[in-house]
Design a protein around this motif. Sequence first.
Motif, PDB file in Angstrom:
ATOM      1  N   LYS A   1       6.907   1.202   1.922  1.00  0.00           N
ATOM      2  CA  LYS A   1       8.118   1.246   1.112  1.00  0.00           C
ATOM      3  C   LYS A   1       8.283   2.611   0.458  1.00  0.00           C
ATOM      4  O   LYS A   1       9.395   3.152   0.364  1.00  0.00           O
ATOM      5  N   MET A   2       7.180   3.193   0.019  1.00  0.00           N
ATOM      6  CA  MET A   2       7.226   4.481  -0.670  1.00  0.00           C
ATOM      7  C   MET A   2       7.254   5.655   0.293  1.00  0.00           C
ATOM      8  O   MET A   2       7.868   6.691   0.006  1.00  0.00           O
ATOM      9  N   ARG A   3       6.598   5.508   1.467  1.00  0.00           N
ATOM     10  CA  ARG A   3       6.330   6.690   2.279  1.00  0.00           C
ATOM     11  C   ARG A   3       6.929   6.641   3.676  1.00  0.00           C
ATOM     12  O   ARG A   3       6.952   7.654   4.357  1.00  0.00           O
ATOM     13  N   GLY A   4       7.396   5.475   4.120  1.00  0.00           N
ATOM     14  CA  GLY A   4       8.002   5.390   5.431  1.00  0.00           C
ATOM     15  C   GLY A   4       7.324   4.350   6.307  1.00  0.00           C
ATOM     16  O   GLY A   4       6.112   4.123   6.200  1.00  0.00           O
ATOM     17  N   GLN A   5       8.100   3.719   7.172  1.00  0.00           N
ATOM     18  CA  GLN A   5       7.582   2.671   8.041  1.00  0.00           C
ATOM     19  C   GLN A   5       6.485   3.207   8.955  1.00  0.00           C
ATOM     20  O   GLN A   5       6.633   4.228   9.602  1.00  0.00           O
ATOM     21  N   GLY A   6       5.353   2.514   8.979  1.00  0.00           N
ATOM     22  CA  GLY A   6       4.242   2.900   9.841  1.00  0.00           C
ATOM     23  C   GLY A   6       3.249   3.838   9.202  1.00  0.00           C
ATOM     24  O   GLY A   6       2.199   4.129   9.804  1.00  0.00           O
ATOM     25  N   VAL A   7       3.521   4.311   7.997  1.00  0.00           N
ATOM     26  CA  VAL A   7       2.629   5.287   7.359  1.00  0.00           C
ATOM     27  C   VAL A   7       1.288   4.666   6.993  1.00  0.00           C
ATOM     28  O   VAL A   7       0.246   5.301   7.139  1.00  0.00           O
ATOM     29  N   PHE A   8       1.287   3.415   6.539  1.00  0.00           N
ATOM     30  CA  PHE A   8       0.023   2.786   6.160  1.00  0.00           C
ATOM     31  C   PHE A   8      -0.935   2.715   7.342  1.00  0.00           C
ATOM     32  O   PHE A   8      -2.100   3.114   7.245  1.00  0.00           O
ATOM     33  N   ASP A   9      -0.457   2.213   8.477  1.00  0.00           N
ATOM     34  CA  ASP A   9      -1.326   2.077   9.652  1.00  0.00           C
ATOM     35  C   ASP A   9      -1.859   3.435  10.102  1.00  0.00           C
ATOM     36  O   ASP A   9      -3.044   3.567  10.456  1.00  0.00           O
ATOM     37  N   ALA A  10      -0.989   4.440  10.089  1.00  0.00           N
ATOM     38  CA  ALA A  10      -1.429   5.781  10.485  1.00  0.00           C
ATOM     39  C   ALA A  10      -2.445   6.332   9.489  1.00  0.00           C
ATOM     40  O   ALA A  10      -3.418   6.994   9.881  1.00  0.00           O
ATOM     41  N   SER A  11      -2.249   6.064   8.211  1.00  0.00           N
ATOM     42  CA  SER A  11      -3.183   6.547   7.187  1.00  0.00           C
ATOM     43  C   SER A  11      -4.558   5.907   7.362  1.00  0.00           C
ATOM     44  O   SER A  11      -5.586   6.585   7.255  1.00  0.00           O
ATOM     45  N   ILE A  12      -4.570   4.612   7.633  1.00  0.00           N
ATOM     46  CA  ILE A  12      -5.839   3.914   7.849  1.00  0.00           C
ATOM     47  C   ILE A  12      -6.560   4.489   9.059  1.00  0.00           C
ATOM     48  O   ILE A  12      -7.776   4.758   9.018  1.00  0.00           O
ATOM     49  N   ALA A  13      -5.829   4.714  10.146  1.00  0.00           N
ATOM     50  CA  ALA A  13      -6.443   5.282  11.349  1.00  0.00           C
ATOM     51  C   ALA A  13      -6.996   6.678  11.063  1.00  0.00           C
ATOM     52  O   ALA A  13      -8.072   7.051  11.553  1.00  0.00           O
ATOM     53  N   ALA A  14      -6.271   7.465  10.253  1.00  0.00           N
ATOM     54  CA  ALA A  14      -6.729   8.812   9.918  1.00  0.00           C
ATOM     55  C   ALA A  14      -8.006   8.763   9.087  1.00  0.00           C
ATOM     56  O   ALA A  14      -8.949   9.543   9.325  1.00  0.00           O
ATOM     57  N   ILE A  15      -8.062   7.862   8.116  1.00  0.00           N
ATOM     58  CA  ILE A  15      -9.265   7.748   7.288  1.00  0.00           C
ATOM     59  C   ILE A  15     -10.454   7.295   8.132  1.00  0.00           C
ATOM     60  O   ILE A  15     -11.578   7.775   7.955  1.00  0.00           O
ATOM     61  N   GLN A  16     -10.222   6.385   9.052  1.00  0.00           N
ATOM     62  CA  GLN A  16     -11.303   5.949   9.939  1.00  0.00           C
ATOM     63  C   GLN A  16     -11.828   7.116  10.776  1.00  0.00           C
ATOM     64  O   GLN A  16     -13.042   7.239  10.999  1.00  0.00           O
TER      65      GLN A  16
END
Length: 354
Positions: free
Chosen positions: A164-179
């Motif tokens: 909601k704050m950062r754009g659709q799909g950002v959470f999943d991409a962020s999780i993959a990046a942290i992994q």
Amino acid sequence: MVEMNRKLTINYRSQKKSTAQIMIQTSITPFARKLKTPLTKSQIKVLQINLGKRCNLACTHCHVEASPKRTEELSPVICSQLIQVIERFPEIQIVDLTGGAPEMNYGFKPIVEAARQHGKQVIVRSNLTIYFEPGFEDLPEYCTRHQTRIVASLPCYMATNVDKMRGQGVFDASIAAIQTLNRLGYGKEPELILDLVYNPQLPVSDRFSLTPDQHKLEKDYKIFLQEHFGITFNNLFTITNLPVGRTLLHLQRKKLYASYLEFLESNFNPNTVEHLMCRDELSVDYLGNIYDCDFNQMMNLPAKTRAGETLTVAKILAAGTLGVIDEIQTAPYCYGCTAGSGSSCGGALTESRE
């Protein structure tokens, strides 16, 4: 790695005026009067550089108002001057790179490498999703090689709130990046520090609240992210949404600006003042102008010398000293850094007052 949606849903509208051009009258106590004594600089330890406004995202709370549409970025001339500052002033301990997405803007790698060669800690304020953009896939390995400290935005551990704050799909991409970062040793090896940043949702009514207790929320983040994604990280920083940039525009649209400032002033905590990030920091924009902090930079409130002159990187080099600023420039939004437990680029400034 995941395939990221190349056309992120972005909550952003072009503005004819930047927030720095908006003059706003408020009835709150001027911040300088609240302090009773001038807010002064201590020895400069942090050089924070905003490399530009280019970004692959356009987050609703972004105080920089960065987006894929922005093109402003560092020039080769200013980049060279900044490297000279890093080389000449041993008192600088930290070079803090921000943006936009700092990794997208000119000068990122030369400044990282110059700073590391001179023994400085380098902080990269990353949105994480940049790792999946064409041409930037090498960033996790690059940061690992140079042992940069990564401070990454993850304003919630729930996907709905982040998107909601950062754009659709950002959470999943962020999780993959942290992994990916975890696999490289970030959050595990002592020299590879990974910090996450919490930002509250933007208010939609006058029922305001301060950021949650940082230590308690960090525990919640660590438990949830480990259980659901196998993720580890070092620290969580809670940062207050200051009425600057898109947050200011949002508050104005909702007719909440004045009441939000009143809320922040009512929660003023004098114990935060000695720890404010502006005390030992110089903030530099992509044009080489110098400010006391990143928020002043975005609101076009430049730092001034004892003689009342504005500063540039070139002037600092000519003077041969970083100690040319006595009094820090303040504004109403400074209450955001001093409300409750305080707020800075490194999170809370004092223990929770709960």
